[in-house]
Design a protein around this motif. Sequence first.
Motif, PDB file in Angstrom:
ATOM      1  N   ILE B  81      56.527  16.647 -77.851  1.00  0.00           N
ATOM      2  CA  ILE B  81      57.672  16.520 -76.951  1.00  0.00           C
ATOM      3  C   ILE B  81      58.957  16.336 -77.749  1.00  0.00           C
ATOM      4  N   THR B  82      60.060  16.841 -77.211  1.00  0.00           N
ATOM      5  CA  THR B  82      61.368  16.690 -77.848  1.00  0.00           C
ATOM      6  C   THR B  82      62.450  16.575 -76.784  1.00  0.00           C
ATOM      7  N   SER B  83      63.611  16.058 -77.191  1.00  0.00           N
ATOM      8  CA  SER B  83      64.799  16.131 -76.343  1.00  0.00           C
ATOM      9  C   SER B  83      65.476  17.451 -76.692  1.00  0.00           C
ATOM     10  N   PHE B  84      65.205  18.447 -75.888  1.00  0.00           N
ATOM     11  CA  PHE B  84      65.567  19.819 -76.239  1.00  0.00           C
ATOM     12  C   PHE B  84      67.054  20.079 -76.020  1.00  0.00           C
ATOM     13  N   GLN B  85      67.676  20.624 -77.056  1.00  0.00           N
ATOM     14  CA  GLN B  85      69.072  21.017 -76.971  1.00  0.00           C
ATOM     15  C   GLN B  85      69.186  22.377 -77.676  1.00  0.00           C
ATOM     16  N   PRO B  86      69.123  23.478 -76.910  1.00  0.00           N
ATOM     17  CA  PRO B  86      69.111  24.788 -77.577  1.00  0.00           C
ATOM     18  C   PRO B  86      70.356  25.004 -78.425  1.00  0.00           C
ATOM     19  N   SER B  87      70.167  25.504 -79.645  1.00  0.00           N
ATOM     20  CA  SER B  87      71.321  25.814 -80.502  1.00  0.00           C
ATOM     21  C   SER B  87      71.726  27.273 -80.298  1.00  0.00           C
ATOM     22  N   VAL B  88      70.822  28.087 -79.768  1.00  0.00           N
ATOM     23  CA  VAL B  88      71.117  29.490 -79.442  1.00  0.00           C
ATOM     24  C   VAL B  88      70.529  29.821 -78.074  1.00  0.00           C
ATOM     25  N   THR B  89      71.252  30.642 -77.331  1.00  0.00           N
ATOM     26  CA  THR B  89      70.760  31.114 -76.033  1.00  0.00           C
ATOM     27  C   THR B  89      71.037  32.605 -75.952  1.00  0.00           C
ATOM     28  N   GLU B  90      70.090  33.339 -75.359  1.00  0.00           N
ATOM     29  CA  GLU B  90      70.183  34.799 -75.351  1.00  0.00           C
ATOM     30  C   GLU B  90      69.410  35.288 -74.134  1.00  0.00           C
ATOM     31  N   THR B  91      69.802  36.436 -73.564  1.00  0.00           N
ATOM     32  CA  THR B  91      68.913  37.035 -72.560  1.00  0.00           C
ATOM     33  C   THR B  91      68.158  38.168 -73.236  1.00  0.00           C
TER      34      THR B  91
END
Lengths: 239, 239
Positions: B81-91
Motif C-alpha cells: 500500500i502507498t499514498s499514491f500521488q501520480p507524477s505523470v498522467t497520460e491517456t
Amino acid sequence: MAPNELYQYSVLSALMSGAATSGISLSQILSYGNHGLGTFQRLEGEMIVLDGSAYQMKSDGSVIPNLERDHGEQIIPFAMITSFQPSVTETITFDSKQDLADKISALLPKTQNHFLAFRIDGEFSQVSVRTVGGQLSPHEKLIDVGKRQATHTFESIRGSIIGFRSPAYFQGISVAGDHMHLISEDRKFGGHLQACSATERVTLGAATIHRFDLQLPEDGDFRDVDLAVDNEGIQSVEG
Amino acid sequence: MAPNELYQYSVLSALMSGAATSGISLSQILSYGNHGLGTFQRLEGEMIVLDGSAYQMKSDGSVIPNLERDHGEQIIPFAMITSFQPSVTETITFDSKQDLADKISALLPKTQNHFLAFRIDGEFSQVSVRTVGGQLSPHEKLIDVGKRQATHTFESIRGSIIGFRSPAYFQGISVAGDHMHLISEDRKFGGHLQACSATERVTLGAATIHRFDLQLPEDGDFRDVDLAVDNEGIQSVEG
C-alpha cells in the motif's frame, strides 16, 4: 525510527556493480540509528557506527574517528543502520565465525526469516579484517576493488564487532548471513571481519529485526546499474 | 508515510508457502496509504484499496465494499500500500498486459531498479480477472489454492486498476513485474488482473517509488515457513 528497525540505503548488488559515486550524507544515515556499517564514496574504506559515532577504516590501516563531528557531509553509497536495543545478552567464547553464527542462532532460535542486529565486545584472541582501498575508476566493481583489499591480522585485541544478519531471501539486496565490521577498543584498527575467535568470554548482545526500511537511490548510476544477484561475487568480497 | 513510499506487510514467498493465517488488521494496513492490493486471511479473495476504501473480491463473484467501515479488524496476511500521488498522467490505449507494461515503461523510463505505483481508470474492452477462493487447510500453498481460482471475463466494463511494479531483484519478496487488481466502477466485480485491453482511451497515472518499508510478521507461521523463491509458482499464480 523505533528501536531495532533497520534502515538501509541502496542495495548490495548496486555496490557490487560499482555504483559507489552517489549517495546520501553521513549525517542523514546517522539520523536512523546508532549501530551500523557501510562504506564510503568510491569504496574508500569500511564504515562502522558504534554508539552513534562513525569511523572510516582505511586500507592503509588508519582510522578516522568521530566523522559525525567534522565529516557529516561525506557521501555514503551503502549503509545499514539501526537504533540497537539488544533483547538478549550473553557471554560467550567462539573459535570461528561459524561457531559465532551458531551461538547467535542458539540465542535467537527460529529467526532464519528475519534480520538480526548484534554486537560483541571484549578481547578477541585472533582477528582478521580487510579494508577496501577505493575504486580506481568510477564504476569499478566491488569484486575488482576487493582484489586489492588489505588484510590485517591481530592477536589478543580488545574491540567491538557490529553485525547484521540478513535472511537468505535478501541476498543481493543485503548480504545473506552475517555481515560484521570490527573496530579496536583504542579505535586504531578495524575493518570488515573475515575471521575471528575468542577464547576468553566476550559479551554478545542481539535482537531480532521485524522492520526493514529500504531507501533506493534516485541518481543515474543506480538507474543504470545491473542488479542481477552475483552470489559468488558477494561470497568472495562480503563472506 | 510520505507520498509514494511503499509499505508492504510480509513477503510473497510466505504467502506462496501457505502462511496466510496470521497478519495485521486492515485498519493498520490502511494507516499506510490509500492505494493498495493484497489478500485476506486464508486467501479468501483479493483485496483492492482505492482512494482509501478497501474491497474484498471473492471467488463467488461477490464484492464486499467499504471494509474500513465495519471490517477494520479483518486479518491481512499480505498487502502492499502507498499514498499514491501520480507524477505523470497520460491517456492511453493498449491491447494486452504487455502493451500496457511497455506504455508504463515509456512514461517512466529507466525505472527498472525501482518500484512503481500506477492506476488506470476508464472503460476496458476486455478484462479477465481471477479470484482465489480460500485455503482448504491452514497451510495450503497458494499454487494449490490457485488451481481452484475462479476466472471471470468481462467486455466493455468501466473500472479501475490498482497496480505495483516491483524490480526483478525483489522477486519472492514481492511479485517481480506488474501486479494489478481491478474493480468495476459499480464495485460489483473484480479480482487479480490476468488479461486486459482498452481500445478507447483510459487514464493512466504513475509514480516511481524510492522507499520500501517492509514489515515482517512475528508469528510462528512466518518463522517456520520456507522462503526459497519459487519463480515458476509465482508466475503461475501472480503472472
